[in-house]
Structures are given as structure tokens and as C-alpha cells.
Scaffold this motif. Structure first.
Motif, PDB file in Angstrom:
ATOM      1  N   GLY A 327       0.830  -1.149  -0.066  1.00 52.54           N
ATOM      2  CA  GLY A 327       0.050  -0.113   0.020  1.00 52.54           C
ATOM      3  C   GLY A 327       0.787   1.324   0.112  1.00 52.54           C
ATOM      4  O   GLY A 327       0.241   2.401   0.368  1.00 52.54           O
ATOM      5  N   VAL A 328       2.030   1.247  -0.370  1.00 48.50           N
ATOM      6  CA  VAL A 328       2.870   2.298  -0.507  1.00 48.50           C
ATOM      7  C   VAL A 328       3.358   2.622  -1.977  1.00 48.50           C
ATOM      8  O   VAL A 328       3.824   1.540  -2.469  1.00 48.50           O
ATOM      9  CB  VAL A 328       4.111   1.920   0.404  1.00 48.50           C
ATOM     10  N   VAL A 329       3.341   3.824  -2.139  1.00 49.72           N
ATOM     11  CA  VAL A 329       3.756   4.165  -3.577  1.00 49.72           C
ATOM     12  C   VAL A 329       5.228   4.136  -3.733  1.00 49.72           C
ATOM     13  O   VAL A 329       5.990   4.932  -3.033  1.00 49.72           O
ATOM     14  CB  VAL A 329       3.025   5.359  -3.992  1.00 49.72           C
ATOM     15  N   PHE A 330       5.953   3.498  -4.952  1.00 44.46           N
ATOM     16  CA  PHE A 330       7.202   3.638  -5.227  1.00 44.46           C
ATOM     17  C   PHE A 330       7.540   3.256  -6.527  1.00 44.46           C
ATOM     18  O   PHE A 330       6.325   2.577  -7.091  1.00 44.46           O
ATOM     19  CB  PHE A 330       8.162   2.844  -4.079  1.00 44.46           C
ATOM     20  N   ASP A 331       8.381   3.437  -6.913  1.00 46.88           N
ATOM     21  CA  ASP A 331       8.741   3.136  -8.617  1.00 46.88           C
ATOM     22  C   ASP A 331       9.432   1.879  -8.495  1.00 46.88           C
ATOM     23  O   ASP A 331      10.562   1.696  -8.342  1.00 46.88           O
ATOM     24  CB  ASP A 331       9.676   4.399  -9.119  1.00 46.88           C
ATOM     25  N   PRO A 332       8.639   0.757  -9.156  1.00 45.46           N
ATOM     26  CA  PRO A 332       9.436  -0.526  -9.250  1.00 45.46           C
ATOM     27  C   PRO A 332      10.591  -0.420 -10.173  1.00 45.46           C
ATOM     28  O   PRO A 332      11.417  -1.400 -10.013  1.00 45.46           O
ATOM     29  CB  PRO A 332       8.397  -1.400 -10.108  1.00 45.46           C
TER      30      PRO A 332
END
Length: 414
Positions: A327-332
Motif C-alpha cells: 500500500g506504499v507508492v514507489f517506482d518498481p
């Protein structure tokens, strides 16, 4: 210069003025110690953190209500082991009130100054005649040396007692923080089947102490998981009593409080039912600390990750998959991943690595013999994730998942 916190003996009674006692009252059929008492000095403040479950034991609500009504003032906490006294109807509250009132009479305190915690099987009430008969010998046994016995009396399925004390010089004054905890199964963030007690011989205003304890709990007891289950009785109570500290030393005091809490939290995770090793997940490069801790918790809580660690299988796909559902936004495309000293991903892409060596790393950690690298070493499997370039970092702890966990919990009440 930043003060250094040094380990000292004594556990929860190492700070000045704190007393503890434990006896075998007969609450558990094992014959092990099962009733304990912690007494704080006059003028103590107490901060609490409690389970977020809607199904709560009456003792949890009683503690929370008394601390709220008193503005964080309490002197004693009684703990019975063997019966959770949760889901027992009206009797749960009645028995908690009876126990605290009877103990208050023996200690010369108001009943509202006495708290109670219970641990054991849900749905089982406290044998009150047995508990009440144990209060006189319990109160008589109070001593500065009682911390170790108390740390043993609160255990249920735990294999080891969990206690610590630290000391530092703050502004030319010796300050001590102690603690003890229990927990082995039904452990998950948002509190779990655990009890934690902290003591400090520095005076801190109640609102500031509550805020410090809340942050320490979020970085420790709320950052561990064994099996993804929370419980009905989880409580952390932290007492502070003594000459007030000047404001410039409060940051150092909180660092000591967090260190004590994290030591106890790691001990709970390492003692997870059926576990062979501790898992530490370090996350960096997140947008903020909360996001980093959330990702770390999710990886620690993944049954697939836990099984892979137990099987000594460096299956890194399970780790990044767990991170992606936190549930945490980050760039894969920015993710980097390490298992111990073995880097498995960079810039979101898999790297060639020595699978046999990575598997051997997991085996060595399970054997408690890993000594290389810059990580924790010993029996701790280190998983490190970098999510990007953000300032947020955080840690969480868990353990592997073995067939012994199933056996322990399949036979728990039978």
C-alpha cells in the motif's frame, strides 16, 4: 556528543525505585511461576499502548480507562499468566476489578492506581480464589532483585525470558531504562499476543512520555510479526518516575527508550513459535518513515517469504511481490534488493548472483553461525530493500515459518 546507552543487569527493576516480584500461585498446571507484580515509585507516570482488536480482554479496557481518567498516573501492574480472561462476559471485568482492588489494599494504594494484564488461553477466566490467595506472598516478595523472576512469570508459550536494561549519562546524571516482555505466537503489527513493561528513573511530563512511548512502540512492538495474527490482550505499559530531565536530554532519553523496546521486540520475533532464525527487513529510499516501515512489515509478514527463508531458498521474487502490495507508492524500476551481502536486484532488474552461496547464507543464519558482512550476523537473516531516493527508512522484524509452528498451535488447548 550523543550519549551512549550501555547494557546493565537488572531488567525492569534496574531503574531506581522500581520493585518486582513473582510467585507460583497455581494458575498454570505446569507449576511454573504465573503471577507477577511491578511496583513503580511514588509520583510515577504511566503511558500505555494497547491492542487495536475490537475483541479485547476487559483488563485492556480497564488499563486504558484508568490511565485516561488519571492523566497517566499509575503505580502498579499485576499480571496473571495462564488465562487471557478475554471473551468471558461480565466476569472478565468483575474479576479484573476484584484483583486490582485486593492488591491495592495490600499496597496501600487507590484501586485506580493499580493496573492488570492477563495472558493465556482466550475464553478462560482467572481462577480468582487462587489468584487472591497469592497476593499476600506476592506483595511480600517485592524487591529490587525481582525483575528476572517477573520476566519469567509472564511467559506462556515462550521458550526464553525477555528482559534488558540500559544506562547512560545525561547531563552528568545516571539514567536507567529497563524492560521485560513476553510473546511468541499470535504476533503481528498493530500489537499482538504480547505484553511489554518499561521502566525509567527520569521524570517526564505525562503527555510527553505518552508521545515518546507511542513513537518507540511504532518502531519496535508494532514492527514485528510472527504469524499475521493479532490478539485480545496486547499491552505495553511504560512507567517513568524520578527527578525531571531538562528538555535538551529528552531526545537522548527517547533513543534509549526505543533501543530497549526494539531489543524486546526482536527477542519476541526471534522466539516465534517454531522459528529457527530472526528476519530483519531494512527499507530505505521511501517517501517517509511510515511508508518504509509499512513495506518492511509486509515483507516480514509474508508467509511465502517466511517459508522461503525456512527452506533456505533465495526466492527474491516473493520479497518484491510482498513489497508491492504494502500500500506504499514507489517506482518498481528503482528497486534494489540485497539478501545479506548478496545483491539480487538493481534498478528494478534481476542480477546474476551465486544462488548456492545465498542459500548457504540462509543456512548459516538458521544455525546461528553467520559471521560475515556488515549485517546483524549470528542468527539474523538480513533483507535490505532500496525503493528510490526518498528520505524515509525503517525496519521490521519477523521469523521463518516452520512445521513446528503448525504443531504447536494445533495442540495448543488439547
Amino acid at each position: 556528543m550523543t550519549p551512549t546507552w550501555h547494557p546493565i543487569p537488572g531488567g525492569v527493576t534496574a531503574p531506581a525505585g522500581f520493585l518486582a516480584a513473582a510467585i507460583t500461585a497455581g494458575l498454570k498446571p505446569s507449576g511454573n511461576p504465573d503471577l507477577c507484580l511491578l511496583l513503580a515509585p511514588q509520583g510515577a507516570v504511566c503511558a500505555g499502548s494497547f491492542t487495536t482488536s475490537l475483541v479485547r480482554a476487559a483488563c485492556v479496557d480497564l488499563c486504558a480507562e484508568r490511565l485516561a481518567a488519571s492523566g497517566g498516573r499509575a503505580r502498579a501492574v499485576l499480571t496473571n499468566s495462564g488465562q487471557a480472561n478475554a471473551c468471558t462476559g461480565d466476569r472478565g471485568l468483575i474479576d479484573s476489578l476484584r484483583a486490582t482492588a485486593a492488591l491495592a489494599d495490600r499496597l496501600g494504594l487507590a484501586a485506580e492506581q493499580v493496573l492488570i494484564c492477563s495472558t493465556g488461553v482466550i475464553g478462560v477466566p482467572i481462577p480468582m480464589d487462587t489468584l487472591l490467595a497469592g497476593l499476600d506472598p506476592l506483595a511480600e516478595a517485592l524487591s529490587r532483585e525481582g525483575g528476572e523472576a517477573a520476566a519469567t512469570a509472564i511467559l506462556t508459550t515462550d521458550l526464553t525470558a525477555k528482559q534488558i536494561a540500559l544506562e547512560a549519562d545525561l547531563g552528568g546524571r545516571r539514567v536507567r531504562i529497563g524492560g521485560m516482555a513476553k510473546g511468541s505466537g499470535m504476533i503481528h503489527p498493530a500489537m499482538a499476543t504480547m505484553l511489554g513493561y518499561l521502566s525509567c528513573d527520569a521524570g517526564v511530563p505525562a503527555p510527553l512520555w505518552q508521545a515518546m512511548v507511542r513513537r518507540a512502540v511504532d518502531r519496535s512492538f508494532n514492527a514485528i510479526t510472527v504469524d499475521g495474527d493479532t490478539s485480545t490482550n496486547d499491552t505495553v505499559l511504560a512507567f517513568a518516575a524520578g527527578e525531571p530531565l531538562s528538555p535538551e536530554h529528552l531526545e537522548a532519553l527517547e533513543a534509549g527508550l526505543t533501543a530497549v523496546s526494539q531489543h524486546l521486540a526482536r527477542a519476541i520475533a526471534r522466539d516465534g513459535e517454531g522459528a529457527t532464525c530472526l528476519i530483519e527487513v531494512q527499507v530505505e529510499g521511501a517517501a517517509d518513515e511510515a511508508g518504509a516501515i509499512a513495506v518492511a512489515r509486509t515483507v516480514c509478514g509474508s508467509s511465502l517469504v517466511k517459508c522461503a527463508v525456512h527452506g533456505r531458498d533465495p526466492n527474491w521474487g516473493r520479497i518484491v511481490a510482498a513489497a508491492g502490495r504494502a500500500g506504499v507508492v514507489f517506482d518498481p524500476e528503482a528497486v534494489a534488493l540485497w539478501l545479506g551481502e548478496h545483491q539480487l536486484m538493481a534498478a528494478g532488474q534481476p542480477l546474476r548472483f551465486d544462488r548456492s552461496a545465498a542459500s548457504a547464507y540462509l543456512r548459516d543464519c538458521a544455525a546461528g553461525t553467520y559471521l560475515g558482512g556488515s549485517g546483524p550476523g549470528g542468527d539474523t537473516v538480513l533483507i535490505r530493500l532500496r525503493l528510490g531516493q526518498g528520505p524515509g527508512s525503517g525496519r521490521a522484524w519477523g521469523c521463518d515459518l516452520s512445521d513446528q509452528y503448525v504443531r504447536i498451535n494445533a495442540d495448543y488447548t488439547t
